[in-house]
Motif scaffolding. Structure first.
Motif, short mmCIF file in Angstrom:
data_model
loop_
_atom_site.label_atom_id
_atom_site.label_comp_id
_atom_site.label_asym_id
_atom_site.label_seq_id
_atom_site.Cartn_x
_atom_site.Cartn_y
_atom_site.Cartn_z
N SER A 19 -2.91 -14.05 4.26
CA SER A 19 -3.41 -14.54 3.26
C SER A 19 -4.68 -14.86 2.71
O SER A 19 -4.86 -14.92 4.03
CB SER A 19 -2.26 -15.69 2.73
N GLU A 20 -5.21 -15.02 1.47
CA GLU A 20 -6.24 -15.48 1.12
C GLU A 20 -7.12 -14.71 2.52
O GLU A 20 -7.89 -14.04 2.45
CB GLU A 20 -5.90 -16.81 1.31
N LYS A 21 -7.97 -16.07 2.80
CA LYS A 21 -9.07 -15.77 3.52
C LYS A 21 -8.86 -15.20 5.17
O LYS A 21 -10.14 -14.72 5.55
CB LYS A 21 -9.88 -17.50 4.17
N GLU A 22 -7.94 -14.89 5.75
CA GLU A 22 -8.09 -14.53 6.53
C GLU A 22 -8.10 -12.92 6.21
O GLU A 22 -8.64 -11.68 7.51
CB GLU A 22 -6.60 -14.18 6.95
N GLY A 23 -7.64 -12.42 5.12
CA GLY A 23 -7.66 -10.29 5.13
C GLY A 23 -6.41 -9.65 6.49
O GLY A 23 -5.42 -10.25 6.44
N GLU A 40 -13.41 -7.97 7.44
CA GLU A 40 -14.48 -8.28 7.05
C GLU A 40 -14.78 -8.36 5.51
O GLU A 40 -14.29 -9.12 5.02
CB GLU A 40 -15.61 -8.69 7.29
N SER A 42 -12.38 -7.37 3.83
CA SER A 42 -10.53 -7.70 3.30
C SER A 42 -10.55 -9.02 3.15
O SER A 42 -9.07 -9.57 2.84
CB SER A 42 -9.55 -7.09 3.38
N SER A 43 -11.11 -9.91 3.54
CA SER A 43 -11.15 -11.06 3.61
C SER A 43 -11.44 -11.96 2.23
O SER A 43 -11.92 -11.38 1.04
CB SER A 43 -12.08 -12.05 4.78
N GLY A 44 -10.56 -13.02 1.72
CA GLY A 44 -10.75 -13.70 0.23
C GLY A 44 -9.09 -12.79 -0.14
O GLY A 44 -9.14 -13.07 -1.44
N ARG A 45 -8.83 -12.10 0.13
CA ARG A 45 -7.67 -11.28 -0.47
C ARG A 45 -6.55 -11.73 0.33
O ARG A 45 -6.12 -11.94 0.94
CB ARG A 45 -7.61 -10.07 -0.28
N SER A 46 -5.70 -11.79 -0.68
CA SER A 46 -4.48 -12.03 0.11
C SER A 46 -3.55 -10.23 -0.06
O SER A 46 -3.48 -9.40 -0.70
CB SER A 46 -3.26 -12.38 -1.37
#
Length: 125
Positions: A19-23, A40, A42-46
């Motif tokens: 979820s969120e920042k981990e991508g 990288e 994909s980060s900021g997305r769930s």
């Protein structure tokens, strides 16, 4: 928070969606001490659900009302998104074995409506 997981075809790695920042993260399970590699783009997305094609294209759905996203695992880039033609939530998806199509499904349990959409995948970036 880990939300989804998939084996990478023909590989000894697993892809994890968070979820969120981990991508999205890749991990080589045949070498348990290996480092986790983050995608990288994909980060900021769930990434609640995902499917991976034989060609290394991952298709993810993160938010109940958001677009279907795609990433090329070969070079770590984000590909154009699919915008669903419905406001109903997509909570399931899969990729065809040849990677040329994806299917998304979902609906609204409160009123019994559901949908299944088929998409043709192109390699455009």
């Amino acid at each position: 928070q880990l939300m989804s997981v998939a084996f990478l075809p023909g590989d000894q790695r697993v892809l994890c969606g968070a979820s969120e920042k981990e991508g999205l993260c890749k991990w080589e399970w045949s070498q348990p001490d290996s480092a986790v590699e983050r995608l990288e783009a994909s980060s900021g997305r769930s990434h609640r659900s995902m499917a991976v094609s034989q060609q290394g294209i991952v298709v993810t759905n993160g938010e109940w009302d958001g677009p279907i996203e795609r990433y090329d695992l070969n070079d770590g880039t984000r590909l154009p998104v699919f915008k669903r033609p419905t406001s109903l939530s997509a909570n399931a998806l899969t990729a065809s074995p040849d990677g040329r199509h994806i299917a998304t499904g979902g609906g609204n349990a409160q009123d019994g409506r559901g949908f299944l959409h088929l998409w043709k995948v192109t390699r455009q970036k």
